[in-house]
Design an enzyme around this catalytic site. Structure first.
Site, short mmCIF file in Angstrom:
data_model
loop_
_atom_site.label_atom_id
_atom_site.label_comp_id
_atom_site.label_asym_id
_atom_site.label_seq_id
_atom_site.Cartn_x
_atom_site.Cartn_y
_atom_site.Cartn_z
N TYR A 127 -4.06 -15.42 -0.25
CA TYR A 127 -4.66 -16.51 -0.99
C TYR A 127 -5.96 -16.04 -1.63
O TYR A 127 -6.40 -14.93 -1.37
CB TYR A 127 -4.99 -17.67 -0.04
CG TYR A 127 -5.98 -17.31 1.07
CD1 TYR A 127 -7.31 -17.68 0.99
CD2 TYR A 127 -5.59 -16.55 2.17
CE1 TYR A 127 -8.23 -17.36 1.99
CE2 TYR A 127 -6.49 -16.22 3.17
CZ TYR A 127 -7.81 -16.63 3.08
OH TYR A 127 -8.71 -16.29 4.07
N ARG B 93 0.84 -1.20 0.00
CA ARG B 93 0.00 0.00 0.00
C ARG B 93 0.87 1.25 0.00
O ARG B 93 0.37 2.36 0.12
CB ARG B 93 -0.92 0.03 1.24
CG ARG B 93 -1.88 -1.13 1.35
CD ARG B 93 -2.92 -1.13 0.25
NE ARG B 93 -3.90 -2.19 0.44
CZ ARG B 93 -3.77 -3.44 -0.01
NH1 ARG B 93 -2.67 -3.78 -0.67
NH2 ARG B 93 -4.71 -4.34 0.19
N GLU C 46 -2.96 -14.33 -6.75
CA GLU C 46 -3.29 -14.83 -5.42
C GLU C 46 -3.41 -16.35 -5.51
O GLU C 46 -4.28 -16.89 -6.21
CB GLU C 46 -4.62 -14.23 -4.94
CG GLU C 46 -4.59 -12.72 -4.74
CD GLU C 46 -3.96 -12.31 -3.41
OE1 GLU C 46 -3.61 -13.21 -2.61
OE2 GLU C 46 -3.83 -11.10 -3.18
#
Length: 519
Positions: A346, A292, A420
């Protein structure tokens, strides 16, 4: 003192001693990480969703750690809650009418069951390090299906580079806040005209499966290059960088007590404590979410200004040495960097830009989407694993400040993807992947990644072939249109340079300007 009074005092002492022992036992249990639960919460109204988003952005990770961000009504949210806050959290959910279930009753027990027998202990690391240094021959093969310390991985990378300088070179991306080198390998025979692909993992510390997958890629390239024509094709035609751990400090922290959820589920870097008022108190916590902290729509959405949040974006874009160094490394490849892939876990997703707002795409979205769809299809051929592809807000949630969006926007990279890995979004075990799934996860991911590598390789070869053909045509067309070219050049040695456009037309052969002939 009477006998009754003596008995009374003895009874009081027994009670006090019992309370002390209970407190010690409870504290020890909390210290070990007993009693952490994972709640699966279902916001069924827009108001509930907004409340959950607010909690997600402000929650202290020591109390409530979101494994999934709240994104849509009727979309499940997985939240790890510390034992001392479980009752309070359940009361909160019931007060606001949330539908929920406890997906994991005791996370520590699950960690012991699923990861307890995976080699992560210092004794295992010491044995491996000794073997790396003492073996007469070089052993490049790292046993897959295990998790290794960063020191082991770093030493392994160094030994590969030392013993295979013809195909691998050790690179240092930068240095972490705690002084660790961020290392990777550069594969392939580098020439200035070749396209570059970068793969990284481990920007989020707890995502061990991603780090294992990147390590598997390295292991595969090093040990299969001679017998696998596809890998040899990559080594001959592109330059491939693999950085297995972008956040070494955070990763090592998750290994300090691998069965304690407080440590094992740490996500951020290990930057010094920062403080902010969260509406209740002034809270101070360590770490920044490095994914971020990139300078793309910094702090706009899906990130938090509260240092105790797991998605704390940091005080400013590129405030952290890890993200700053990595952005500079990627920027140094601008113009050649054709594909960038970052591995996470994930949810089984293949994410492309942009993720800050729904229905916001880069100009080349059709090509980006085509390759993503092809990669997901190829990945699924191996074991039938189902992946979805799309932008962040289309398939998971909106966020800003991520590395792939920054790379797409700033460096104009053609293929920029976040993958992911397993397990799927609805799976309850989340970051705790079964040991027997590690290698299959890595294998199927490699199958998907090869689609991107093939695209880059084939496009580069096509461009080289076209350039070769154009060069042949130019040579065939190359001639002097006028007979006085040699005389003019002898009389005025700089004429080819001074009157270049005219000389390309009239005296291309004499001036050696065949490469400038329009085809």
């Amino acid at each position: 003192m009477t006998t009754s009074m003596l008995l009374f005092f003895q009874m009081i002492l027994r009670v006090i001693l019992t309370v002390i022992l209970l407190c010690i036992a409870t504290c020890h249990s909390l210290e070990k990480g007993d009693g952490f639960k994972v709640f699966r919460v279902l916001p069924t109204t827009n108001q509930q969703l907004l409340q959950m988003i607010r909690l997600f952005e402000t929650a202290d990770t020591d109390r409530a750690d979101f494994w999934h961000a709240p994104s849509v009504v009727n979309g499940t949210v997985d939240i790890m809650v510390a034992p001392e806050h479980t009752g309070q959290f359940q009361t909160y959910l019931e007060k606001h009418g949330y539908t929920y279930q406890i997906a994991i009753q005791d996370l520590r027990k699950l960690l012991i069951e699923k990861e307890g027998n995976i080699s992560t202990h210092s004794t295992d690391d010491a044995f491996f390090m000794k073997r790396l240094h003492d073996d007469v021959g070089f052993h490049s093969r790292l046993r897959m299906g295990e998790y290794y310390s960063y020191s082991v991985l770093s030493t392994w990378l160094q030994r590969i580079a030392e013993n295979m300088p013809d195909i691998a070179k050790l690179i240092k991306v930068g240095t972490t806040i705690e002084g660790r080198d961020i290392l990777g390998l550069k594969f392939g025979k580098d020439t200035p005209d070749k396209k570059v692909v970068v793969i990284d993992a481990g920007i989020h510390a707890r995502e061990w499966a991603a780090i294992h997958t990147a390590s598997y890629f390295i292991n595969l390239i090093v040990n299969s290059r001679e017998g696998d024509p596809q890998i040899q094709n990559y080594l001959d035609n592109i330059v491939l960088y693999i950085i297995p751990v972008l956040n070494p400090d955070g990763y090592e922290y998750t290994r300090t007590d691998k069965t304690n959820p407080r440590a094992r589920m740490w996500r951020k870097s290990r930057s010094p404590k920062a403080c902010a008022f969260d509406g209740v108190r002034n809270s101070c916590c360590m770490g920044v979410d490095l994914n971020r902290n990139f300078d793309f729509r910094f702090s706009e959405i899906g990130a938090s200004r509260y240092p105790c949040s797991e998605i704390y974006h940091g005080p400013s874009a590129f405030s952290e040495p890890e993200s700053k160094a990595y952005s500079q490394f990627l920027a140094s490849l601008k113009g050649r960097l054709e594909a960038y892939i970052t591995l996470h876990s994930y949810s089984q997703l293949w994410i492309y830009s942009y993720s800050h707002r729904k229905f916001t795409y880069a100009p080349d979205i059709d090509e980006t989407r085509r390759v993503a769809a092809k990669a997901v299809q190829e990945l699924g051929r191996m074991y039938g694993t189902k992946y979805r592809h799309g932008t962040g807000p289309e398939i998971i949630y909106a966020f800003s400040g991520g590395s792939t969006d920054w790379a797409k926007e700033t460096l104009k990279i053609k293929y920029s993807y976040t993958i992911e890995l397993r397990p799927g979004y609805e799976e309850w075990n989340g970051f705790v992947l079964d040991k027997n799934q590690l290698i299959p996860t890595a294998k199927e991911t490699w199958a998907g990644v090869t689609v991107v590598l093939d695209e880059v390789t084939n496009q580069w070869k096509s461009s080289k072939n076209r350039e070769t053909e154009l060069s042949r045509i130019r040579q065939e067309k190359c001639s002097d249109r006028l007979s006085g070219c040699a005389y003019w050049l002898q009389s005025s040695p700089n004429i080819c340079r001074i009157s270049q456009s005219t000389m390309v037309r009239d005296c291309a052969k004499t001036c050696d300007l065949c490469h400038m002939i329009a085809v």
